[in-house]
Design an enzyme around this catalytic site. Structure first.
Site, PDB file in Angstrom:
ATOM      1  N   GLN A  76      49.995  56.606  81.182  1.00  0.00           N
ATOM      2  CA  GLN A  76      49.336  55.383  80.719  1.00  0.00           C
ATOM      3  C   GLN A  76      48.090  55.673  79.882  1.00  0.00           C
ATOM      4  O   GLN A  76      47.799  54.979  78.912  1.00  0.00           O
ATOM      5  CB  GLN A  76      48.993  54.508  81.931  1.00  0.00           C
ATOM      6  CG  GLN A  76      48.501  53.113  81.551  1.00  0.00           C
ATOM      7  CD  GLN A  76      48.211  52.253  82.770  1.00  0.00           C
ATOM      8  OE1 GLN A  76      48.851  52.418  83.818  1.00  0.00           O
ATOM      9  NE2 GLN A  76      47.258  51.356  82.652  1.00  0.00           N
ATOM     10  N   HIS A 116      53.144  50.805  88.381  1.00  0.00           N
ATOM     11  CA  HIS A 116      53.957  52.022  88.248  1.00  0.00           C
ATOM     12  C   HIS A 116      54.978  52.058  89.371  1.00  0.00           C
ATOM     13  O   HIS A 116      54.623  52.167  90.536  1.00  0.00           O
ATOM     14  CB  HIS A 116      53.055  53.262  88.323  1.00  0.00           C
ATOM     15  CG  HIS A 116      52.193  53.432  87.124  1.00  0.00           C
ATOM     16  ND1 HIS A 116      52.347  54.464  86.237  1.00  0.00           N
ATOM     17  CD2 HIS A 116      51.178  52.672  86.645  1.00  0.00           C
ATOM     18  CE1 HIS A 116      51.455  54.353  85.266  1.00  0.00           C
ATOM     19  NE2 HIS A 116      50.726  53.278  85.490  1.00  0.00           N
ATOM     20  N   CYS A 131      56.907  54.357  90.147  1.00  0.00           N
ATOM     21  CA  CYS A 131      56.911  55.644  90.864  1.00  0.00           C
ATOM     22  C   CYS A 131      55.937  55.610  92.031  1.00  0.00           C
ATOM     23  O   CYS A 131      56.087  56.368  92.983  1.00  0.00           O
ATOM     24  CB  CYS A 131      56.605  56.809  89.924  1.00  0.00           C
ATOM     25  SG  CYS A 131      55.000  56.725  89.118  1.00  0.00           S
ATOM     26  N   CYS A 177      57.281  56.511  82.937  1.00  0.00           N
ATOM     27  CA  CYS A 177      56.331  57.558  83.323  1.00  0.00           C
ATOM     28  C   CYS A 177      57.007  58.922  83.162  1.00  0.00           C
ATOM     29  O   CYS A 177      58.154  59.120  83.566  1.00  0.00           O
ATOM     30  CB  CYS A 177      55.850  57.318  84.740  1.00  0.00           C
ATOM     31  SG  CYS A 177      56.269  58.552  85.941  1.00  0.00           S
ATOM     32  N   GLU A 178      56.306  59.822  82.506  1.00  0.00           N
ATOM     33  CA  GLU A 178      56.928  61.108  82.198  1.00  0.00           C
ATOM     34  C   GLU A 178      57.029  62.019  83.420  1.00  0.00           C
ATOM     35  O   GLU A 178      57.723  63.024  83.376  1.00  0.00           O
ATOM     36  CB  GLU A 178      56.158  61.817  81.068  1.00  0.00           C
ATOM     37  CG  GLU A 178      54.762  62.276  81.423  1.00  0.00           C
ATOM     38  CD  GLU A 178      54.062  62.900  80.229  1.00  0.00           C
ATOM     39  OE1 GLU A 178      54.490  62.678  79.089  1.00  0.00           O
ATOM     40  OE2 GLU A 178      53.072  63.623  80.458  1.00  0.00           O
ATOM     41  N   HIS A 179      56.366  61.664  84.481  1.00  0.00           N
ATOM     42  CA  HIS A 179      56.428  62.510  85.675  1.00  0.00           C
ATOM     43  C   HIS A 179      57.655  62.214  86.534  1.00  0.00           C
ATOM     44  O   HIS A 179      58.175  63.092  87.197  1.00  0.00           O
ATOM     45  CB  HIS A 179      55.165  62.327  86.528  1.00  0.00           C
ATOM     46  CG  HIS A 179      53.919  62.695  85.798  1.00  0.00           C
ATOM     47  ND1 HIS A 179      52.774  61.935  85.814  1.00  0.00           N
ATOM     48  CD2 HIS A 179      53.652  63.753  84.990  1.00  0.00           C
ATOM     49  CE1 HIS A 179      51.856  62.502  85.057  1.00  0.00           C
ATOM     50  NE2 HIS A 179      52.355  63.603  84.543  1.00  0.00           N
ATOM     51  N   HIS A 180      58.087  60.945  86.523  1.00  0.00           N
ATOM     52  CA  HIS A 180      59.197  60.556  87.393  1.00  0.00           C
ATOM     53  C   HIS A 180      60.356  59.879  86.648  1.00  0.00           C
ATOM     54  O   HIS A 180      61.349  59.535  87.263  1.00  0.00           O
ATOM     55  CB  HIS A 180      58.693  59.604  88.483  1.00  0.00           C
ATOM     56  CG  HIS A 180      57.600  60.169  89.324  1.00  0.00           C
ATOM     57  ND1 HIS A 180      56.260  60.011  89.040  1.00  0.00           N
ATOM     58  CD2 HIS A 180      57.649  60.935  90.447  1.00  0.00           C
ATOM     59  CE1 HIS A 180      55.537  60.626  89.946  1.00  0.00           C
ATOM     60  NE2 HIS A 180      56.347  61.199  90.813  1.00  0.00           N
TER      61      HIS A 180
HETATM   62 ZN    ZN Z   1      55.232  58.613  87.817  1.00  0.00          ZN
END
Ligand code: ZN
Length: 201
Positions: A112, A140, A142, A71-74
């Site tokens: 995703q 996920h 995260c 995941c590119e956020h975490h």
């Molecule tokens: Zn994430």
């Protein structure tokens, strides 16, 4: 990159000099390079001529493809199953290439929804089928590891193109065949006239 990882360990309150962590920067770099190797991949090389002209117009389905992405956020993993279907117009893709396509786009920093669309788009672009459908079900980390939105940590995304978007019966047939874990579809035999296997290299 290894210096950054070493610095990260320090920031986390660790001692990068202790025995168990001595090779960690090297290992993390190697792992991250692999997990993001999709940026380097050339989709035409991956397909490597495995596009065949056929006289076949039934739905082709490859289901339960395992995938692992970040995941590119975490920068934490999300992973699960990917189901791909298409209806050929005059070309098919060698069946073993479908999971390779999923790998190419999974091994990047992703969300995703975009990952799902990219898989559908590349199949649309390469063989111009009557329709393409991609469904991804993923956990996920995260969300699940941090304990947030636990009930939503299992995410389902879909991309419906052409006949799968325009024709409800086609779409329903596909969804029946993949029987989403989260769906209400009952258990039973997944074999049907729509499930097709096409020769591969
Ligand atoms: Zn994430």
């Amino acid at each position: 990159m290894q210096e950054l990882i070493e610095q990260l360990l320090v920031e986390l309150g660790e001692d990068p000099g202790r025995e168990g962590l001595l090779n960690t920067p090297k290992r993390v770099e190697k792992a991250l390079r692999f997990l993001t190797s999709g940026y380097e991949a050339d989709i035409d090389k991956v397909l490597n001529g495995a596009l065949f002209t056929v006289d076949y117009s039934e739905m082709v389905i490859v289901k339960d493809i395992d995938f692992y992405s970040l995941c590119e956020h975490h920068l934490l993993p999300f992973f699960g199953k990917c189901h791909v279907a298409y209806i050929p117009s005059d070309k098919v893709i060698g069946l073993s290439k479908i999971p390779r396509i999923v790998d190419v786009f999974s091994r990047r920093l992703q969300v995703q929804e975009r990952l799902t669309n990219q898989i559908a788009d590349v199949i649309r672009d390469k063989i111009a089928p009557v329709g393409v459908a991609v469904v991804m079900e993923a956990t996920h980390l995260c969300m699940s590891m941090r304990g947030v939105e636990k009930q939503n940590s299992f995410a389902v995304t879909s991309a419906m193109v052409g006949a799968f978007r325009d024709n409800a019966r086609t779409r329903i047939e596909f969804l029946e065949l993949i029987k989403l874990r989260t769906g209400s579809a009952g258990s039973g035999d997944t074999a049907s006239a729509g499930l097709a296997y096409v020769g591969d290299d």
